[in-house]
Design a protein around this motif. Sequence first.
Motif, PDB file in Angstrom:
ATOM      1  N   ASP A  11       0.805  -1.219   0.000  1.00 35.24           N
ATOM      2  CA  ASP A  11       0.000   0.000   0.000  1.00 35.24           C
ATOM      3  C   ASP A  11       0.835   1.266   0.000  1.00 35.24           C
ATOM      4  O   ASP A  11       0.359   2.312  -0.421  1.00 35.24           O
ATOM      5  N   VAL A  36       2.681   4.546 -12.705  1.00 35.16           N
ATOM      6  CA  VAL A  36       2.175   4.498 -11.329  1.00 35.16           C
ATOM      7  C   VAL A  36       0.651   4.576 -11.315  1.00 35.16           C
ATOM      8  O   VAL A  36      -0.034   3.752 -10.701  1.00 35.16           O
ATOM      9  N   THR A  37       0.098   5.572 -11.996  1.00 34.99           N
ATOM     10  CA  THR A  37      -1.355   5.725 -12.004  1.00 34.99           C
ATOM     11  C   THR A  37      -2.039   4.592 -12.761  1.00 34.99           C
ATOM     12  O   THR A  37      -3.137   4.170 -12.395  1.00 34.99           O
ATOM     13  N   TYR A  41      -2.016   3.408  -8.461  1.00 30.19           N
ATOM     14  CA  TYR A  41      -1.336   4.078  -7.362  1.00 30.19           C
ATOM     15  C   TYR A  41      -1.206   5.573  -7.661  1.00 30.19           C
ATOM     16  O   TYR A  41      -1.484   6.031  -8.763  1.00 30.19           O
ATOM     17  N   GLU A  42      -0.758   6.312  -6.669  1.00 32.48           N
ATOM     18  CA  GLU A  42      -0.463   7.730  -6.820  1.00 32.48           C
ATOM     19  C   GLU A  42       0.961   7.974  -6.324  1.00 32.48           C
ATOM     20  O   GLU A  42       1.540   7.152  -5.619  1.00 32.48           O
ATOM     21  N   ILE A  72       5.129   6.160  -3.241  1.00 29.16           N
ATOM     22  CA  ILE A  72       4.038   5.670  -4.077  1.00 29.16           C
ATOM     23  C   ILE A  72       3.018   5.006  -3.155  1.00 29.16           C
ATOM     24  O   ILE A  72       3.392   4.209  -2.288  1.00 29.16           O
ATOM     25  N   TYR A  73       1.743   5.332  -3.311  1.00 29.50           N
ATOM     26  CA  TYR A  73       0.741   4.824  -2.375  1.00 29.50           C
ATOM     27  C   TYR A  73      -0.534   4.397  -3.089  1.00 29.50           C
ATOM     28  O   TYR A  73      -0.829   4.838  -4.206  1.00 29.50           O
ATOM     29  N   ASN A  74      -1.285   3.537  -2.415  1.00 27.30           N
ATOM     30  CA  ASN A  74      -2.556   3.026  -2.924  1.00 27.30           C
ATOM     31  C   ASN A  74      -3.676   3.925  -2.391  1.00 27.30           C
ATOM     32  O   ASN A  74      -4.015   3.853  -1.207  1.00 27.30           O
TER      33      ASN A  74
END
Length: 244
Positions: A11, A36-37, A41-42, A72-74
């Motif tokens: 995450d 990433v997107t 993810y962002e 990088i995160y969910n």
Amino acid sequence: MIQFGHAHRIDIMALQEVPRSLFNDPARLQQLSAAVTGAGYELLAIRNEYPPIDFNNPRRPTAERQNAYVVIYNPAVVEPQQPPFDPIDGGLTFHHPEAFHEGALLQARPPVGTVFNVHHPNNQGDSVLRLLSWHNEAGTHARGHVAQLQQEIENELEPPRIGRREDWVVVGDFNVQDVTEEMQELDRDYQVLTHDDGIDHIITNAPLNNVINDDPVLNIDQQFRSTGRHLALFGELLLSAPRP
């Protein structure tokens, strides 16, 4: 890399020493952002390892070379409380730079970080996770900076905020091994995850499952091995949902 109760999903991914050349090449940066997107993810980023010099309290950096940080995160699980204005360069801030120094006029690299709201399933509400990512100065002063980090944890991360407890995690390249006195002090007080004889660490006040090398078949270590002593760390934070 941090995950929340799901053994096969990451995450949050916190990356240090990201080459600044990436940010000087718009095409490469856009390609990374799209990847990433596209994966759901962002991305958060900051281009420098040192904050601007405060001319009221000037300190020159201790190293000329600077890299970048990327997180990088969910967004389905964690969301920054202050989303960045620039989706590919922003969202991370320096944590109390004045607390990280080498003498009166030597500025050391402070951690960078953000505050996430963690969405718990089944309408259990959100909890708060404060994330710091850190590339410590290398060399003879590294251990002293770890002691400075411990003071920041005790002064800024541990005290409850607005009457509630918040979870926190510090991740990164500490440039010291777990056997040092400073790291042993942190080991006694908090949850610490590291490789044997490693200089990279995850430290948190939350229960932490050791999922390093979670799947030997994937040979995770070799995929992430760098020319230095760095190996990827994977940890699972067990965060409690807020009480109703």
